[in-house]
Design a protein around this motif. Sequence first.
Motif, PDB file in Angstrom:
ATOM      1  N   ALA A   3       0.909  -1.307  -0.051  1.00  0.00           N
ATOM      2  CA  ALA A   3       0.012   0.108   0.027  1.00  0.00           C
ATOM      3  C   ALA A   3       0.772   1.281  -0.251  1.00  0.00           C
ATOM      4  O   ALA A   3       0.500   2.179  -0.614  1.00  0.00           O
ATOM      5  CB  ALA A   3      -0.851   0.057   1.056  1.00  0.00           C
ATOM      6  N   MET A   4       1.912   1.149   0.808  1.00  0.00           N
ATOM      7  CA  MET A   4       2.782   2.357   0.822  1.00  0.00           C
ATOM      8  C   MET A   4       3.727   2.619  -0.514  1.00  0.00           C
ATOM      9  O   MET A   4       3.724   3.832  -0.885  1.00  0.00           O
ATOM     10  CB  MET A   4       3.871   2.411   1.952  1.00  0.00           C
ATOM     11  CG  MET A   4       3.712   3.177   3.004  1.00  0.00           C
ATOM     12  SD  MET A   4       4.963   3.085   4.455  1.00  0.00           S
ATOM     13  CE  MET A   4       6.546   3.642   3.782  1.00  0.00           C
ATOM     14  N   ALA A   5       4.058   1.460  -1.151  1.00  0.00           N
ATOM     15  CA  ALA A   5       4.789   1.770  -2.304  1.00  0.00           C
ATOM     16  C   ALA A   5       3.748   2.140  -3.416  1.00  0.00           C
ATOM     17  O   ALA A   5       4.141   3.183  -4.353  1.00  0.00           O
ATOM     18  CB  ALA A   5       5.134   0.223  -2.907  1.00  0.00           C
ATOM     19  N   LEU A   6       2.579   1.603  -3.706  1.00  0.00           N
ATOM     20  CA  LEU A   6       1.332   2.081  -4.561  1.00  0.00           C
ATOM     21  C   LEU A   6       1.245   3.414  -4.290  1.00  0.00           C
ATOM     22  O   LEU A   6       0.977   4.242  -5.155  1.00  0.00           O
ATOM     23  CB  LEU A   6       0.216   1.218  -4.655  1.00  0.00           C
ATOM     24  CG  LEU A   6       0.711  -0.175  -4.992  1.00  0.00           C
ATOM     25  CD1 LEU A   6      -0.555  -1.120  -4.907  1.00  0.00           C
ATOM     26  CD2 LEU A   6       1.196  -0.124  -6.355  1.00  0.00           C
ATOM     27  N   ALA A   7       1.139   3.966  -3.068  1.00  0.00           N
ATOM     28  CA  ALA A   7       0.785   5.371  -2.581  1.00  0.00           C
ATOM     29  C   ALA A   7       1.903   6.218  -3.067  1.00  0.00           C
ATOM     30  O   ALA A   7       1.541   7.362  -3.658  1.00  0.00           O
ATOM     31  CB  ALA A   7       0.333   5.507  -1.240  1.00  0.00           C
ATOM     32  N   GLU A   8       2.803   5.783  -2.664  1.00  0.00           N
ATOM     33  CA  GLU A   8       4.095   6.744  -3.096  1.00  0.00           C
ATOM     34  C   GLU A   8       4.075   6.703  -4.727  1.00  0.00           C
ATOM     35  O   GLU A   8       4.594   7.998  -5.150  1.00  0.00           O
ATOM     36  CB  GLU A   8       5.551   6.014  -2.576  1.00  0.00           C
ATOM     37  CG  GLU A   8       6.685   6.874  -2.781  1.00  0.00           C
ATOM     38  CD  GLU A   8       7.346   7.002  -4.128  1.00  0.00           C
ATOM     39  OE1 GLU A   8       8.356   7.729  -4.570  1.00  0.00           O
ATOM     40  OE2 GLU A   8       7.367   5.761  -4.769  1.00  0.00           O
ATOM     41  N   ARG A   9       4.026   5.833  -5.509  1.00  0.00           N
ATOM     42  CA  ARG A   9       3.733   5.940  -6.738  1.00  0.00           C
ATOM     43  C   ARG A   9       2.820   6.914  -7.227  1.00  0.00           C
ATOM     44  O   ARG A   9       3.147   7.865  -8.337  1.00  0.00           O
ATOM     45  CB  ARG A   9       3.661   4.458  -7.524  1.00  0.00           C
ATOM     46  CG  ARG A   9       3.685   4.541  -8.763  1.00  0.00           C
ATOM     47  CD  ARG A   9       2.780   3.195  -9.686  1.00  0.00           C
ATOM     48  NE  ARG A   9       1.376   3.299  -9.155  1.00  0.00           N
ATOM     49  CZ  ARG A   9       0.640   2.298  -9.378  1.00  0.00           C
ATOM     50  NH1 ARG A   9       1.111   1.153  -9.827  1.00  0.00           N
ATOM     51  NH2 ARG A   9      -0.771   2.654  -8.963  1.00  0.00           N
ATOM     52  N   ASN A  10       1.692   6.947  -6.770  1.00  0.00           N
ATOM     53  CA  ASN A  10       0.562   7.632  -7.199  1.00  0.00           C
ATOM     54  C   ASN A  10       0.889   9.259  -6.823  1.00  0.00           C
ATOM     55  O   ASN A  10       0.652  10.108  -7.511  1.00  0.00           O
ATOM     56  CB  ASN A  10      -0.879   7.345  -6.687  1.00  0.00           C
ATOM     57  CG  ASN A  10      -1.431   6.093  -7.009  1.00  0.00           C
ATOM     58  OD1 ASN A  10      -0.797   5.620  -8.424  1.00  0.00           O
ATOM     59  ND2 ASN A  10      -2.313   5.557  -6.607  1.00  0.00           N
ATOM     60  N   LEU A  11       1.547   9.456  -5.646  1.00  0.00           N
ATOM     61  CA  LEU A  11       1.911  10.740  -5.075  1.00  0.00           C
ATOM     62  C   LEU A  11       3.125  11.530  -5.810  1.00  0.00           C
ATOM     63  O   LEU A  11       3.418  12.738  -5.994  1.00  0.00           O
ATOM     64  CB  LEU A  11       2.044  10.584  -3.599  1.00  0.00           C
ATOM     65  CG  LEU A  11       0.802  10.648  -2.920  1.00  0.00           C
ATOM     66  CD1 LEU A  11       1.174  10.489  -1.436  1.00  0.00           C
ATOM     67  CD2 LEU A  11      -0.358  11.541  -3.105  1.00  0.00           C
ATOM     68  N   ARG A  12       4.040  10.533  -6.348  1.00  0.00           N
ATOM     69  CA  ARG A  12       5.116  10.970  -6.853  1.00  0.00           C
ATOM     70  C   ARG A  12       4.706  11.578  -8.408  1.00  0.00           C
ATOM     71  O   ARG A  12       5.589  12.701  -8.482  1.00  0.00           O
ATOM     72  CB  ARG A  12       5.985   9.769  -7.321  1.00  0.00           C
ATOM     73  CG  ARG A  12       7.318  10.248  -8.037  1.00  0.00           C
ATOM     74  CD  ARG A  12       8.350   9.071  -8.242  1.00  0.00           C
ATOM     75  NE  ARG A  12       9.065   8.548  -7.019  1.00  0.00           N
ATOM     76  CZ  ARG A  12      10.036   8.969  -6.420  1.00  0.00           C
ATOM     77  NH1 ARG A  12      10.752  10.068  -7.358  1.00  0.00           N
ATOM     78  NH2 ARG A  12      10.611   8.724  -5.383  1.00  0.00           N
ATOM     79  N   GLY A  13       4.071  11.630  -9.079  1.00  0.00           N
ATOM     80  CA  GLY A  13       3.574  12.029 -10.267  1.00  0.00           C
ATOM     81  C   GLY A  13       3.310  13.587 -10.117  1.00  0.00           C
ATOM     82  O   GLY A  13       4.070  14.261 -10.908  1.00  0.00           O
TER      83      GLY A  13
END
Length: 149
Positions: free
Chosen positions: A11-21
Amino acid sequence: MNAPRLPFGTAMALAERNLRGPLIRILTEEDLEPGAWFTLNALGLRGGTPKTTVKELLFTSGYDDPSVDALLARLAADGLIEDGDEQLSLTSAGAERYASVTDRIGTVTGRVFSLFDATRVETARTLLQQIAETDQATIDAAAFEDAPA
C-alpha cells in the motif's frame, strides 16, 4: 467488487507511486532534479546539516558518491547551498527557492489530500513520521526479533 486489503508495504509503495507524479511534475516545471529537491528540502527542514547526512539521504535515493558530489557542486555553483567545514546550509537564494517550491508542493498536496478524510490523512502522516524518526537499528532489531525484552 472490492479491492483486496493490501499489505502495508505494498500500500505504501503504490501510494508513493501515485503521489510521486505530481511531485515530479512540479520539479520538472521548476527545473529541479529530484536529488536537488531532496537536498534543498533536507536543509530547509533541518537547517545546517552535516554533509555526510545529506549524502546518506541521497544514497538512499539511488545516488552514488560521484553523482552526489557533482549534485552538491552544482547546487553550490548555482548559489543555492554553501559548504562550510563539511556543514551544508541554504544560502538566501536557496532559502527563497526552497520556500517557493515548498509552497507549490503544499498547494498541490492540499488538493490531492482533499480527496480523503482529513483525520485519516493526519493519522497516516503521524505514523509515517514516527517510522521516519525511529533509528534504523531499532527497526532492524524489531524486524528480526533482536529487540531487547
